[in-house]
Scaffold this active site. Structure first.
Site, PDB file in Angstrom:
ATOM      1  N   ASP A 159       0.809  -1.155   0.025  1.00 18.57           N
ATOM      2  CA  ASP A 159      -0.038  -0.071   0.017  1.00 18.57           C
ATOM      3  C   ASP A 159       0.972   1.076  -0.026  1.00 18.57           C
ATOM      4  O   ASP A 159       1.517   1.458   0.871  1.00 18.57           O
ATOM      5  CB  ASP A 159      -0.938   0.227   1.207  1.00 18.57           C
ATOM      6  CG  ASP A 159      -1.724   1.082   1.110  1.00 18.57           C
ATOM      7  OD1 ASP A 159      -1.767   1.985   0.590  1.00 18.57           O
ATOM      8  OD2 ASP A 159      -2.973   1.027   2.107  1.00 18.57           O
ATOM      9  N   VAL A 160       0.839   1.963  -1.002  1.00 16.05           N
ATOM     10  CA  VAL A 160       1.831   3.017  -1.244  1.00 16.05           C
ATOM     11  C   VAL A 160       1.756   3.997  -0.320  1.00 16.05           C
ATOM     12  O   VAL A 160       2.462   4.947  -0.098  1.00 16.05           O
ATOM     13  CB  VAL A 160       1.856   3.705  -2.789  1.00 16.05           C
ATOM     14  CG1 VAL A 160       2.390   2.481  -3.638  1.00 16.05           C
ATOM     15  CG2 VAL A 160       0.579   4.253  -3.067  1.00 16.05           C
TER      16      VAL A 160
ATOM     17  N   ASN B 140       3.724   2.884 -10.570  1.00 17.41           N
ATOM     18  CA  ASN B 140       2.659   3.087 -11.464  1.00 17.41           C
ATOM     19  C   ASN B 140       1.261   3.244 -10.633  1.00 17.41           C
ATOM     20  O   ASN B 140       0.397   3.943 -11.425  1.00 17.41           O
ATOM     21  CB  ASN B 140       2.539   1.796 -12.522  1.00 17.41           C
ATOM     22  CG  ASN B 140       1.234   1.552 -12.961  1.00 17.41           C
ATOM     23  OD1 ASN B 140       0.765   2.368 -13.919  1.00 17.41           O
ATOM     24  ND2 ASN B 140       0.230   0.909 -12.544  1.00 17.41           N
TER      25      ASN B 140
ATOM     26  N   TYR C  36      -6.155  15.949  -9.782  1.00 16.61           N
ATOM     27  CA  TYR C  36      -5.562  15.020 -10.220  1.00 16.61           C
ATOM     28  C   TYR C  36      -3.953  15.528 -10.925  1.00 16.61           C
ATOM     29  O   TYR C  36      -3.165  15.258 -10.777  1.00 16.61           O
ATOM     30  CB  TYR C  36      -6.162  14.280 -11.391  1.00 16.61           C
ATOM     31  CG  TYR C  36      -5.470  13.362 -12.287  1.00 16.61           C
ATOM     32  CD1 TYR C  36      -4.741  12.271 -11.613  1.00 16.61           C
ATOM     33  CD2 TYR C  36      -5.123  13.641 -13.448  1.00 16.61           C
ATOM     34  CE1 TYR C  36      -4.032  11.130 -12.519  1.00 16.61           C
ATOM     35  CE2 TYR C  36      -4.444  12.731 -14.298  1.00 16.61           C
ATOM     36  CZ  TYR C  36      -3.849  11.653 -13.750  1.00 16.61           C
ATOM     37  OH  TYR C  36      -3.136  10.911 -14.598  1.00 16.61           O
TER      38      TYR C  36
ATOM     39  N   LYS D 206      -0.058  15.253 -10.107  1.00 11.95           N
ATOM     40  CA  LYS D 206       0.742  14.849 -11.447  1.00 11.95           C
ATOM     41  C   LYS D 206       1.900  15.881 -11.558  1.00 11.95           C
ATOM     42  O   LYS D 206       2.930  15.644 -12.127  1.00 11.95           O
ATOM     43  CB  LYS D 206      -0.089  14.501 -12.705  1.00 11.95           C
ATOM     44  CG  LYS D 206      -0.783  13.097 -12.491  1.00 11.95           C
ATOM     45  CD  LYS D 206       0.198  12.002 -12.451  1.00 11.95           C
ATOM     46  CE  LYS D 206      -0.412  10.504 -12.307  1.00 11.95           C
ATOM     47  NZ  LYS D 206       0.383   9.470 -11.976  1.00 11.95           N
TER      48      LYS D 206
ATOM     49  N   THR E 278      -7.641   2.621 -20.474  1.00 13.27           N
ATOM     50  CA  THR E 278      -7.896   1.729 -19.150  1.00 13.27           C
ATOM     51  C   THR E 278      -9.170   2.288 -18.418  1.00 13.27           C
ATOM     52  O   THR E 278      -9.759   3.072 -19.131  1.00 13.27           O
ATOM     53  CB  THR E 278      -6.680   1.965 -18.233  1.00 13.27           C
ATOM     54  OG1 THR E 278      -6.479   3.476 -17.565  1.00 13.27           O
ATOM     55  CG2 THR E 278      -5.207   1.774 -18.882  1.00 13.27           C
TER      56      THR E 278
END
Length: 232
Positions: free
Chosen positions: A54-55, A77, A143, A147, A178
């Protein structure tokens, strides 16, 4: 860097771009690929090694680094879109979660695995970024901000890990076909294409991947005066 015979870790490798990265690593001759995911049961590829990771949990990241002490390639990723945060109203919960996963999660994994990469000859650290690193939009401001922060972090890691011989690669793409981009009918590239271009860059020692034309145009326009583009 030679991928053949290498050992790699891919976060979020149970689906989407992460799974494509893992498949391409194996196609290029990687000897072992750890699939770092929150729930190992979601890894259905028999030739991947599920690894609980779990990052957003530093203890989980540290435990994964202790288990996967043989890696020479780490691909950050795992990420989320930060949905639900409106630009001018509502709660910031989605944006905060995007920053926690996309930015702090990448930082935590990179920090934990940097000594592992150093012990194994330097290797490569790959961060999955976005055209949104450079282009903000009102509908996904949280988001894009995460990034942009991840892009800045990637540049810092590139400089900070230079002396230990670690190649740091930033991968930028627009919409990839995706689940994360299922909400839009905009043109998309395949996850397999992103993975192929990334492995080519790792082999050639390149620092950046611009996976599609929209991303290349966005990068080229960074020196232009501020404007009001119609889209990505």
């Amino acid at each position: 860097m030679d991928i053949n015979g290498s050992v790699a870790l891919v976060t979020g490798a149970n689906r989407g771009i992460g799974r494509a990265f893992a498949r391409e690593l194996l196609n290029r001759g990687a000897a072992k690929v750890y699939a770092g995911v929150r729930d190992p049961a979601t890894v259905t590829d028999a030739d991947l090694i599920p690894l609980r990771l779990d990052v957003t949990d530093e203890e989980s990241v540290a435990a994964a680094a202790a288990v996967a002490g043989d890696v020479s390639i780490v691909i950050n990723n795992a990420g989320i879109g930060g949905s639900g945060t409106q630009l001018l109203e509502g709660a910031f919960d989605g944006a905060r979660q995007a920053m926690d996963v996309n930015y702090f999660g990448t930082w935590a994994v990179s920090r934990a695995f940097a000594p592992v990469l150093a012990r194994n000859g330097g290797g490569a650290l790959v961060n999955m970024l976005s055209v949104a690193s450079w282009v903000g939009q009102p509908q996904f401001a949280g988001y894009a901000a995460s990034k942009a922060a991840q892009w800045s972090l990637t540049d810092a890691l590139r400089k900070g890990l230079r002396d230990q011989g670690t190649l740091v690669v930033g991968v930028h793409a627009g919409f990839v076909d995706t689940d994360l981009s299922a909400w839009t009918d905009a043109p998309k590239i395949s996850a397999a294409t992103v993975a192929e271009l990334t492995m080519d860059a790792v082999i050639r020692g390149e620092l950046e991947v611009l996976a599609d034309e929209g991303t290349r145009l966005a990068k080229a326009a960074l020196s232009d005066p501020p404007s009001l583009p119609s889209g990505l």
